[in-house]
Write a protein that holds these residues in place. Sequence first.
Motif, PDB file in Angstrom:
ATOM      1  N   GLY A  83      42.029  12.090  -5.986  1.00 48.82           N
ATOM      2  CA  GLY A  83      40.575  12.014  -6.084  1.00 48.82           C
ATOM      3  C   GLY A  83      40.065  11.384  -4.798  1.00 48.82           C
ATOM      4  N   ASP A 113      38.282  11.624 -10.893  1.00 51.41           N
ATOM      5  CA  ASP A 113      38.531  10.275 -10.383  1.00 51.41           C
ATOM      6  C   ASP A 113      37.221   9.520 -10.181  1.00 51.41           C
ATOM      7  N   ILE A 154      45.271   3.269 -10.351  1.00 49.50           N
ATOM      8  CA  ILE A 154      45.879   3.187  -9.006  1.00 49.50           C
ATOM      9  C   ILE A 154      45.906   1.730  -8.541  1.00 49.50           C
ATOM     10  N   GLU A 187      49.865   2.676   4.170  1.00 48.35           N
ATOM     11  CA  GLU A 187      49.607   3.762   5.122  1.00 48.35           C
ATOM     12  C   GLU A 187      48.626   4.813   4.620  1.00 48.35           C
ATOM     13  N   GLY A 188      48.245   4.714   3.348  1.00 46.98           N
ATOM     14  CA  GLY A 188      47.380   5.732   2.739  1.00 46.98           C
ATOM     15  C   GLY A 188      45.953   5.708   3.260  1.00 46.98           C
ATOM     16  N   GLY A 189      45.253   6.822   3.101  1.00 49.08           N
ATOM     17  CA  GLY A 189      43.844   6.922   3.484  1.00 49.08           C
ATOM     18  C   GLY A 189      42.950   6.343   2.402  1.00 49.08           C
ATOM     19  N   GLY A 190      41.723   5.990   2.770  1.00 50.89           N
ATOM     20  CA  GLY A 190      40.784   5.410   1.805  1.00 50.89           C
ATOM     21  C   GLY A 190      41.171   3.969   1.499  1.00 50.89           C
ATOM     22  N   ALA A 215      51.952   7.241  -3.764  1.00 57.82           N
ATOM     23  CA  ALA A 215      50.883   7.669  -2.846  1.00 57.82           C
ATOM     24  C   ALA A 215      50.964   6.851  -1.572  1.00 57.82           C
ATOM     25  N   LEU A 230      42.876  16.699   2.035  1.00 61.19           N
ATOM     26  CA  LEU A 230      41.543  16.596   2.644  1.00 61.19           C
ATOM     27  C   LEU A 230      41.468  17.568   3.822  1.00 61.19           C
ATOM     28  N   SER A 285      41.253   8.422   6.257  1.00 58.36           N
ATOM     29  CA  SER A 285      42.429   9.229   6.525  1.00 58.36           C
ATOM     30  C   SER A 285      43.637   8.303   6.616  1.00 58.36           C
ATOM     31  N   GLY A 286      44.810   8.811   6.251  1.00 57.53           N
ATOM     32  CA  GLY A 286      46.003   7.970   6.265  1.00 57.53           C
ATOM     33  C   GLY A 286      46.834   8.172   7.528  1.00 57.53           C
TER      34      GLY A 286
HETATM   35  C1  FMN Z   1      38.582  10.860   2.406  1.00 54.87           C
HETATM   36  C2  FMN Z   1      39.218  10.018   1.346  1.00 54.87           C
HETATM   37  C3  FMN Z   1      38.434   9.573   0.298  1.00 54.87           C
HETATM   38  C4  FMN Z   1      39.011   8.823  -0.727  1.00 54.87           C
HETATM   39  N1  FMN Z   1      38.227   8.461  -1.785  1.00 54.87           N
HETATM   40  C5  FMN Z   1      38.827   7.938  -2.890  1.00 54.87           C
HETATM   41  C6  FMN Z   1      38.088   7.777  -4.097  1.00 54.87           C
HETATM   42  O1  FMN Z   1      36.891   8.041  -4.174  1.00 54.87           O
HETATM   43  N2  FMN Z   1      38.768   7.325  -5.188  1.00 54.87           N
HETATM   44  C7  FMN Z   1      40.105   7.030  -5.129  1.00 54.87           C
HETATM   45  O2  FMN Z   1      40.696   6.726  -6.161  1.00 54.87           O
HETATM   46  N3  FMN Z   1      40.808   7.120  -3.984  1.00 54.87           N
HETATM   47  C8  FMN Z   1      40.205   7.607  -2.882  1.00 54.87           C
HETATM   48  N4  FMN Z   1      40.944   7.807  -1.750  1.00 54.87           N
HETATM   49  C9  FMN Z   1      42.369   7.471  -1.764  1.00 54.87           C
HETATM   50  C10 FMN Z   1      43.166   8.683  -2.279  1.00 54.87           C
HETATM   51  O3  FMN Z   1      42.879   8.918  -3.627  1.00 54.87           O
HETATM   52  C11 FMN Z   1      44.688   8.495  -2.125  1.00 54.87           C
HETATM   53  O4  FMN Z   1      45.088   7.378  -2.884  1.00 54.87           O
HETATM   54  C12 FMN Z   1      45.182   8.353  -0.701  1.00 54.87           C
HETATM   55  O5  FMN Z   1      44.535   9.286   0.123  1.00 54.87           O
HETATM   56  C13 FMN Z   1      46.689   8.565  -0.650  1.00 54.87           C
HETATM   57  O6  FMN Z   1      47.220   8.367   0.627  1.00 54.87           O
HETATM   58  P1  FMN Z   1      47.387   9.560   1.713  1.00 54.87           P
HETATM   59  O7  FMN Z   1      46.019   9.738   2.283  1.00 54.87           O
HETATM   60  O8  FMN Z   1      48.360   9.018   2.685  1.00 54.87           O
HETATM   61  O9  FMN Z   1      47.867  10.762   0.985  1.00 54.87           O
HETATM   62  C14 FMN Z   1      40.389   8.499  -0.686  1.00 54.87           C
HETATM   63  C15 FMN Z   1      41.170   8.923   0.387  1.00 54.87           C
HETATM   64  C16 FMN Z   1      40.608   9.675   1.402  1.00 54.87           C
HETATM   65  C17 FMN Z   1      41.497  10.147   2.529  1.00 54.87           C
END
Ligand code: FMN
Length: 384
Positions: free
Chosen positions: A24, A81, A183, A207-210, A236, A263, A345-346
């Motif tokens: 999400g 989400d 999460i 290392e994850g995004g967001g 994740a 994304l 972004s991650g």
């Molecule tokens: C552009 C973007 C927006 C995100 N927005 C949310 C969000 O609204 N809710 C949420 O649970 N996680 C959010 N996340 C985190 C992602 O759900 C996820 O946990 C994360 O991207 C995983 O790491 P990765 O980017 O290395 O795959 C976001 C991540 C990105 C990249």
Amino acid sequence: MAKRVLRTKLCDMLGIDYPILSAGMGPSLVGEKTGAPVELVVAVSEAGGMGVLGAAGFTVEAMQEKIREIKKLTGKPFGVDLLLPSQTVEAGDQPFKEGGEYPLSEIIKSLPKTHYEFILKLKEEMGLPDMQATYKEGSTVTRPHAAVKVCIEERVPLFCSGLGNPGFMVEDAHRAGMKVLGIAGNTKNVARIARSGVDLVVAQGHEGGGHTGRVGSMALWPQAVDIAAPTPLLAAGGIGDGRGLVAALAVGCIGVWVGTRFLASEEGGALPIHKENIVAATDEDTRRTYLYTGKTSRAIYNQMHDIWERSGLKALPFPQQVLFASALAEMFNRAEKKEFMGPFSGQISGLIKEIKPAAQIVAEMVEEAADILTRKLPQTVEVK
Ligand SMILES: Cc1cc2nc3c(=O)[nH]c(=O)nc-3n(C[C@H](O)[C@H](O)[C@H](O)COP(=O)(O)O)c2cc1C
């Protein structure tokens, strides 16, 4: 070519073919689009994984429309989400005017004087254009209980909570035949969420995004698997291909929650320029900052980060800081100052070299993982 088989317990729990969920992802600070829109959800679910709608930026009514749109487009299971930090859940739903929509330039007057004046000063000093964006009242973030109620009424197959603990709604969700996922970014919160009765926990590494925590994926996942047990864990943070999927399965996770890779897919909700940012990025090009939401989140480095660090301002609580950052992003976007913009972004961005259809990402991830697990790739280790 025959379809590969790659099943875990997650597939049985959710009624899907492959243990891959697209994360999400909420809205971009500029424009209306969510990072994980209907198109991405449908593409991933149709490809045998599970797509999850990023509903954090929608009004509750818009979220309901999107859920119904997904149901029309696919018969496969999907997720929704929301962001449910304890502050907003405990504060209760905020009053709002139905259909209320106000210029962002007016709404930011509600920010503390220091922050509001900072925006005006920066606008003047850099000759930035007026803001044109509007802010819609009644979002899922300010009406968490109404949003949860709609998800339950709609019997969304998988309810996901990106921030906070969804434990308060688990019983109602289960009565409606739904599954619930929470999460976390450290073992303390993984344990807290697991004990609250959810069906699945995602452990997201640094290392994850967001929004993201302090512990790296490789250290977090196995510790989280142990502490969440018997609640099953998804991994994740830094998963971009079949190798990442296998790594997660190897430490005992039953599936993966993948953000940045999806994304930067054809259906992913990022602006085209942001998808280009991800393709151009190396492993070192993201930063963790309080700038965007008042909580630590990871985004592609851009000069807005420097401005924020030099400002000496304190981050406001979520979601007030989102308004502050939205105002800055809106002005830089309208001025087309690309060097001041970057998406969440991650660190896995460095691995992403191409924007592909989401179905292809799922298929390639499965193919590569199945190859490794059946030892069809050249082995670098001798095993007997
Ligand atoms: C552009 C973007 C927006 C995100 N927005 C949310 C969000 O609204 N809710 C949420 O649970 N996680 C959010 N996340 C985190 C992602 O759900 C996820 O946990 C994360 O991207 C995983 O790491 P990765 O980017 O290395 O795959 C976001 C991540 C990105 C990249």
